[in-house]
Write an enzyme that holds these catalytic residues in place. Structure first.
Site, PDB file in Angstrom:
ATOM      1  N   ASP A 182       0.816  -1.207   0.000  1.00  0.00           N
ATOM      2  CA  ASP A 182       0.000   0.000   0.000  1.00  0.00           C
ATOM      3  C   ASP A 182       0.855   1.265   0.000  1.00  0.00           C
ATOM      4  OD1 ASP A 182       1.002  -0.349   2.559  1.00  0.00           O
ATOM      5  OD2 ASP A 182      -0.939  -0.681   3.506  1.00  0.00           O
ATOM      6  N   ASN A 237      -7.235  -2.116  14.505  1.00  0.00           N
ATOM      7  CA  ASN A 237      -8.614  -2.435  14.111  1.00  0.00           C
ATOM      8  C   ASN A 237      -8.678  -3.703  13.255  1.00  0.00           C
ATOM      9  OD1 ASN A 237      -7.632  -1.649  11.646  1.00  0.00           O
ATOM     10  ND2 ASN A 237      -8.884   0.188  11.448  1.00  0.00           N
ATOM     11  N   HIS A 289      -6.943  -4.342  10.540  1.00  0.00           N
ATOM     12  CA  HIS A 289      -6.712  -4.218   9.094  1.00  0.00           C
ATOM     13  C   HIS A 289      -5.418  -4.905   8.675  1.00  0.00           C
ATOM     14  CE1 HIS A 289      -4.505  -0.032   9.364  1.00  0.00           C
ATOM     15  NE2 HIS A 289      -3.681  -1.015   9.614  1.00  0.00           N
ATOM     16  N   GLU A 296      -9.456  -1.525   5.650  1.00  0.00           N
ATOM     17  CA  GLU A 296     -10.109  -1.132   6.892  1.00  0.00           C
ATOM     18  C   GLU A 296     -11.327  -2.021   7.157  1.00  0.00           C
ATOM     19  OE1 GLU A 296      -8.149   0.481   8.472  1.00  0.00           O
ATOM     20  OE2 GLU A 296      -8.141   2.637   8.115  1.00  0.00           O
TER      21      GLU A 296
END
Ligand code: PGA
Length: 264
Positions: A67, A137, A139, A144
């Site tokens: 990413d 979280n 990810h 996400e």
């Protein structure tokens, strides 16, 4: 799923580097999927030191990073391009034309750009070994919560939690990117083998949900339960909320005994 429990983050980095190095030696033309963030830093350090001591050659390897922030120049110190070059590529003999990192400076035709990234991965023969971190979280990459478990490389809107987590990498007052280009969960699951690293108490809840929770788009990393060759390498703090730690230790001992090839 193999869960390798280590004492601390240094050992996590060493174990990850050991597996990456063994994979490169077994297949010098390997296609690696690479991750940024604080977690894999120890692994990169170790790989650089193996290279410096003449024990590891990256000259035939290819890489695809997971990413990159959108709206950030490659030479910005906060870009993942900068991270990869300063922490890894500039210290080893990776061939520049075989390094791929999404370009966060594009301003249009995002879907076409992302499709081309997918095509480049396919033309390289697919990813042999994917390295991942995990967000608080859950990810993986910048997928996400509620990302489609079949998602491919695309533009992704970051959650406020992720934006806050990343603030520490930016100078005070700087604007933090709101979006990123990220490989999808489907892209990640296509890798032949996956190593996911986690260290520190802040990751314990996400790690427990990913390994022992239900498969759910609310926790992107739980999708890894669908993959046949995933190794979690985690330190004691990140393993804190797992309920089956003793069993994972036993599995590891028995794997060493019966199928040690799975550990190299
Ligand atoms: P970290 O990030 O390694 O900096 O904790 C991991 C991630 O968000 O994927």
């Amino acid at each position: 799923m193999l869960v390798v429990l280590k004492e601390n983050s240094k050992e996590v980095g060493q174990e990850a580097a050991r597996i990456v190095a063994a994979s490169i030696r077994a297949n010098p033309k390997i296609v690696l999927g690479l991750a940024t963030g604080s977690t894999p830093l120890g692994m990169y350090e170790e790989l650089v030191s193996l290279h410096r001591s003449g024990k590891l050659d990256f000259s035939l390897a290819t890489s695809f990073n997971l990413d990159e922030y959108l709206g950030i120049a490659k030479d910005s110190p906060q870009s993942f391009h900068y991270f990869m070059h300063s922490n890894f590529f500039s210290h080893v003999n990776f061939s520049l034309e075989r390094i791929h990192i999404p370009d966060g400076s594009i301003r249009a035709n995002y879907s076409e750009y992302c499709e081309n990234y997918e095509c480049a991965i396919k033309s390289a023969g697919g990813i042999d070994l994917q390295i991942l971190g995990i967000g608080r979280n859950g990810h993986i990459g910048f997928n996400e919560p509620n990302s489609s478990l079949a998602s491919r490389t695309r533009l992704k809107e970051l959650t406020l939690e992720t934006i806050e987590d990343n603030r520490r990498f930016f100078p005070p007052g700087a604007e933090i990117p709101e979006c990123a280009i990220t490989m999808g969960i489907g892209t990640i699951l296509d890798a032949r083998r996956i190593l996911i690293l986690a260290t520190g108490k802040s990751k314990a809840a996400a790690v427990a949900k990913a390994i022992e929770g239900p498969i759910s788009s609310s926790v992107s990393a739980s999708a890894l339960q669908l993959h046949p060759d995933v190794t979690f390498i985690i330190d004691e703090d990140a393993a804190y909320a797992l309920t089956q730690r003793d069993y994972y230790r036993r599995v590891l001992e028995l794997t060493k005994k019966y199928t040690p090839e799975k550990l190299t």
